[in-house]
Design a protein around this motif. Sequence first.
Motif, PDB file in Angstrom:
ATOM      1  N   SER A  14       0.789  -1.033  -0.124  1.00  0.00           N
ATOM      2  CA  SER A  14      -0.049  -0.186  -0.106  1.00  0.00           C
ATOM      3  C   SER A  14       0.879   1.281  -0.097  1.00  0.00           C
ATOM      4  O   SER A  14       1.864   1.323   0.674  1.00  0.00           O
ATOM      5  N   ILE A  15       0.443   2.244  -0.682  1.00  0.00           N
ATOM      6  CA  ILE A  15       0.845   3.627  -0.718  1.00  0.00           C
ATOM      7  C   ILE A  15       0.030   4.426   0.338  1.00  0.00           C
ATOM      8  O   ILE A  15      -1.069   4.447   0.414  1.00  0.00           O
ATOM      9  N   GLU A  16       0.838   5.270   1.152  1.00  0.00           N
ATOM     10  CA  GLU A  16       0.013   6.099   2.086  1.00  0.00           C
ATOM     11  C   GLU A  16      -0.586   7.172   1.349  1.00  0.00           C
ATOM     12  O   GLU A  16       0.046   7.625   0.401  1.00  0.00           O
ATOM     13  N   LEU A  17      -2.026   7.418   1.658  1.00  0.00           N
ATOM     14  CA  LEU A  17      -2.821   8.344   0.783  1.00  0.00           C
ATOM     15  C   LEU A  17      -2.211   9.727   0.499  1.00  0.00           C
ATOM     16  O   LEU A  17      -2.045  10.266  -0.439  1.00  0.00           O
ATOM     17  N   GLN A  18      -1.438  10.329   1.495  1.00  0.00           N
ATOM     18  CA  GLN A  18      -0.650  11.651   1.384  1.00  0.00           C
ATOM     19  C   GLN A  18       0.506  11.502   0.186  1.00  0.00           C
ATOM     20  O   GLN A  18       0.961  12.677  -0.138  1.00  0.00           O
ATOM     21  N   ASP A  19       0.893  10.219   0.020  1.00  0.00           N
ATOM     22  CA  ASP A  19       2.001  10.183  -0.841  1.00  0.00           C
ATOM     23  C   ASP A  19       1.396   9.734  -2.188  1.00  0.00           C
ATOM     24  O   ASP A  19       2.581   9.443  -3.281  1.00  0.00           O
ATOM     25  N   TRP A  20       0.210   9.338  -2.399  1.00  0.00           N
ATOM     26  CA  TRP A  20      -0.222   8.968  -3.794  1.00  0.00           C
ATOM     27  C   TRP A  20      -0.790  10.104  -4.243  1.00  0.00           C
ATOM     28  O   TRP A  20      -1.605  11.177  -3.907  1.00  0.00           O
ATOM     29  N   GLY A  46     -10.379 -10.974  -1.700  1.00  0.00           N
ATOM     30  CA  GLY A  46      -9.010 -11.533  -2.112  1.00  0.00           C
ATOM     31  C   GLY A  46      -8.726 -11.692  -3.351  1.00  0.00           C
ATOM     32  O   GLY A  46      -7.744 -11.694  -4.203  1.00  0.00           O
ATOM     33  N   GLU A  47      -9.794 -11.942  -4.184  1.00  0.00           N
ATOM     34  CA  GLU A  47      -9.671 -12.304  -5.814  1.00  0.00           C
ATOM     35  C   GLU A  47      -9.539 -10.933  -6.431  1.00  0.00           C
ATOM     36  O   GLU A  47      -9.128 -10.991  -7.690  1.00  0.00           O
ATOM     37  N   LEU A  48      -9.785  -9.932  -5.977  1.00  0.00           N
ATOM     38  CA  LEU A  48      -9.812  -8.619  -6.510  1.00  0.00           C
ATOM     39  C   LEU A  48      -8.318  -8.224  -6.306  1.00  0.00           C
ATOM     40  O   LEU A  48      -7.973  -7.350  -7.352  1.00  0.00           O
ATOM     41  N   LEU A  49      -7.682  -8.544  -5.405  1.00  0.00           N
ATOM     42  CA  LEU A  49      -6.456  -7.640  -5.045  1.00  0.00           C
ATOM     43  C   LEU A  49      -5.397  -7.922  -6.299  1.00  0.00           C
ATOM     44  O   LEU A  49      -4.905  -6.961  -6.662  1.00  0.00           O
ATOM     45  N   PRO A  50      -5.247  -9.201  -6.932  1.00  0.00           N
ATOM     46  CA  PRO A  50      -4.350  -9.277  -8.002  1.00  0.00           C
ATOM     47  C   PRO A  50      -4.688  -8.097  -9.256  1.00  0.00           C
ATOM     48  O   PRO A  50      -3.846  -8.016 -10.051  1.00  0.00           O
ATOM     49  N   LEU A  51      -5.888  -7.687  -9.578  1.00  0.00           N
ATOM     50  CA  LEU A  51      -6.513  -7.002 -10.635  1.00  0.00           C
ATOM     51  C   LEU A  51      -6.130  -5.600 -10.271  1.00  0.00           C
ATOM     52  O   LEU A  51      -6.099  -4.947 -11.364  1.00  0.00           O
ATOM     53  N   LEU A  52      -5.864  -5.330  -8.948  1.00  0.00           N
ATOM     54  CA  LEU A  52      -5.623  -3.688  -8.856  1.00  0.00           C
ATOM     55  C   LEU A  52      -4.541  -3.320  -9.437  1.00  0.00           C
ATOM     56  O   LEU A  52      -3.318  -3.990  -9.316  1.00  0.00           O
ATOM     57  N   ASP A  53      -4.351  -1.860  -9.788  1.00  0.00           N
ATOM     58  CA  ASP A  53      -3.040  -1.093 -10.157  1.00  0.00           C
ATOM     59  C   ASP A  53      -2.438  -0.715  -9.192  1.00  0.00           C
ATOM     60  O   ASP A  53      -1.148  -0.437  -9.089  1.00  0.00           O
ATOM     61  N   CYS A  54      -3.038  -0.429  -7.867  1.00  0.00           N
ATOM     62  CA  CYS A  54      -2.440   0.028  -6.503  1.00  0.00           C
ATOM     63  C   CYS A  54      -3.263  -0.085  -5.344  1.00  0.00           C
ATOM     64  O   CYS A  54      -4.585  -0.356  -5.699  1.00  0.00           O
ATOM     65  N   ALA A  55      -2.594  -0.058  -4.317  1.00  0.00           N
ATOM     66  CA  ALA A  55      -3.653  -0.057  -3.147  1.00  0.00           C
ATOM     67  C   ALA A  55      -2.922   1.118  -2.142  1.00  0.00           C
ATOM     68  O   ALA A  55      -2.029   1.521  -2.282  1.00  0.00           O
ATOM     69  N   VAL A  56      -4.098   1.840  -1.665  1.00  0.00           N
ATOM     70  CA  VAL A  56      -3.798   3.055  -1.179  1.00  0.00           C
ATOM     71  C   VAL A  56      -4.440   2.951   0.514  1.00  0.00           C
ATOM     72  O   VAL A  56      -5.472   2.318   0.327  1.00  0.00           O
ATOM     73  N   GLU A  57      -3.835   3.301   1.438  1.00  0.00           N
ATOM     74  CA  GLU A  57      -4.365   3.339   2.941  1.00  0.00           C
ATOM     75  C   GLU A  57      -3.999   4.609   3.448  1.00  0.00           C
ATOM     76  O   GLU A  57      -3.171   5.285   3.240  1.00  0.00           O
ATOM     77  N   GLY A  88     -11.793   9.991  -1.056  1.00  0.00           N
ATOM     78  CA  GLY A  88     -12.485  10.945  -2.422  1.00  0.00           C
ATOM     79  C   GLY A  88     -12.271  12.427  -2.166  1.00  0.00           C
ATOM     80  O   GLY A  88     -11.686  13.021  -3.104  1.00  0.00           O
ATOM     81  N   TRP A  89     -12.364  12.852  -1.146  1.00  0.00           N
ATOM     82  CA  TRP A  89     -12.084  14.413  -0.977  1.00  0.00           C
ATOM     83  C   TRP A  89     -10.588  14.762  -1.313  1.00  0.00           C
ATOM     84  O   TRP A  89     -10.400  15.825  -2.015  1.00  0.00           O
ATOM     85  N   HIS A  90      -9.723  13.963  -0.786  1.00  0.00           N
ATOM     86  CA  HIS A  90      -8.145  13.995  -0.873  1.00  0.00           C
ATOM     87  C   HIS A  90      -7.940  13.825  -2.553  1.00  0.00           C
ATOM     88  O   HIS A  90      -7.064  14.756  -3.313  1.00  0.00           O
ATOM     89  N   MET A  91      -8.594  12.867  -3.102  1.00  0.00           N
ATOM     90  CA  MET A  91      -8.329  12.598  -4.774  1.00  0.00           C
ATOM     91  C   MET A  91      -8.859  13.921  -5.599  1.00  0.00           C
ATOM     92  O   MET A  91      -8.398  14.417  -6.247  1.00  0.00           O
ATOM     93  N   ILE A  92     -10.227  14.372  -5.245  1.00  0.00           N
ATOM     94  CA  ILE A  92     -10.633  15.414  -6.102  1.00  0.00           C
ATOM     95  C   ILE A  92      -9.843  16.716  -5.634  1.00  0.00           C
ATOM     96  O   ILE A  92      -9.549  17.461  -6.611  1.00  0.00           O
ATOM     97  N   ALA A  93      -9.748  17.172  -4.589  1.00  0.00           N
ATOM     98  CA  ALA A  93      -9.077  18.268  -3.976  1.00  0.00           C
ATOM     99  C   ALA A  93      -7.607  18.475  -4.666  1.00  0.00           C
ATOM    100  O   ALA A  93      -7.106  19.507  -5.025  1.00  0.00           O
ATOM    101  N   ASN A  94      -7.052  17.381  -4.511  1.00  0.00           N
ATOM    102  CA  ASN A  94      -5.338  17.340  -5.090  1.00  0.00           C
ATOM    103  C   ASN A  94      -5.278  17.117  -6.696  1.00  0.00           C
ATOM    104  O   ASN A  94      -4.162  17.269  -7.074  1.00  0.00           O
TER     105      ASN A  94
END
Length: 185
Positions: free
Chosen positions: A111-117, A138-149, A169-175
């Motif tokens: 996982s990437i920390e949210l503030q670093d993504w 669990g079966e979804l995880l291999p399909l993901l491009d990244c994980a953020v926490e 959502g707010w972090h993504m839209i705002a930044n």
Amino acid sequence: MNLRKLKLEELGRPSIKDFKATEKFPVIFVLDNVRSALNVGSIFRTADALGIEKLCLCGISAQPPHKEILKTAIGATASVDWMYENSVVQLAKQLKQTGYQLMGIEQTNQSIELQDWVAKKDQKYALFFGNEVDGLSGELLPLLDCAVEIPQFGTKHSFNVAVTAGIVGWHMIANTYLQKENQPS
């Protein structure tokens, strides 16, 4: 300072018809087996507030017009485009084929920390939020491009899923999109 609350008519919110006609941010929220209809309703309301493209409900996630969704969505089920797909894996594959980057909101070994993504303005994103107890399938995880926490500093291991959707959502839209030249019209 003479503070006062604004009246609803002073907020300048669009009608549902006008809102549905506006361009949305290229972000989809996907709920993977979210068990609480109250959380689903809260995420509908967050999706409306953030102007995201669509909400996708998967697996056991409740669907409108469920009474508890309507209680917390406060009308957002009418303004937010949504769909249901039983299989989160099938939906993830479809979204990837149509150009979405798949981002899991999950605590993983990579996982990437949210503030670093950092999101790219020219990319479409599907944000996957998991079950309140078990997280993402669990079966979804291999399909993901990244994980953020979201980093946390207390004794609990996670935020409530509806709170998480609001924070991420707010972090993504705002930044990513809130520069004047990048806002949808």
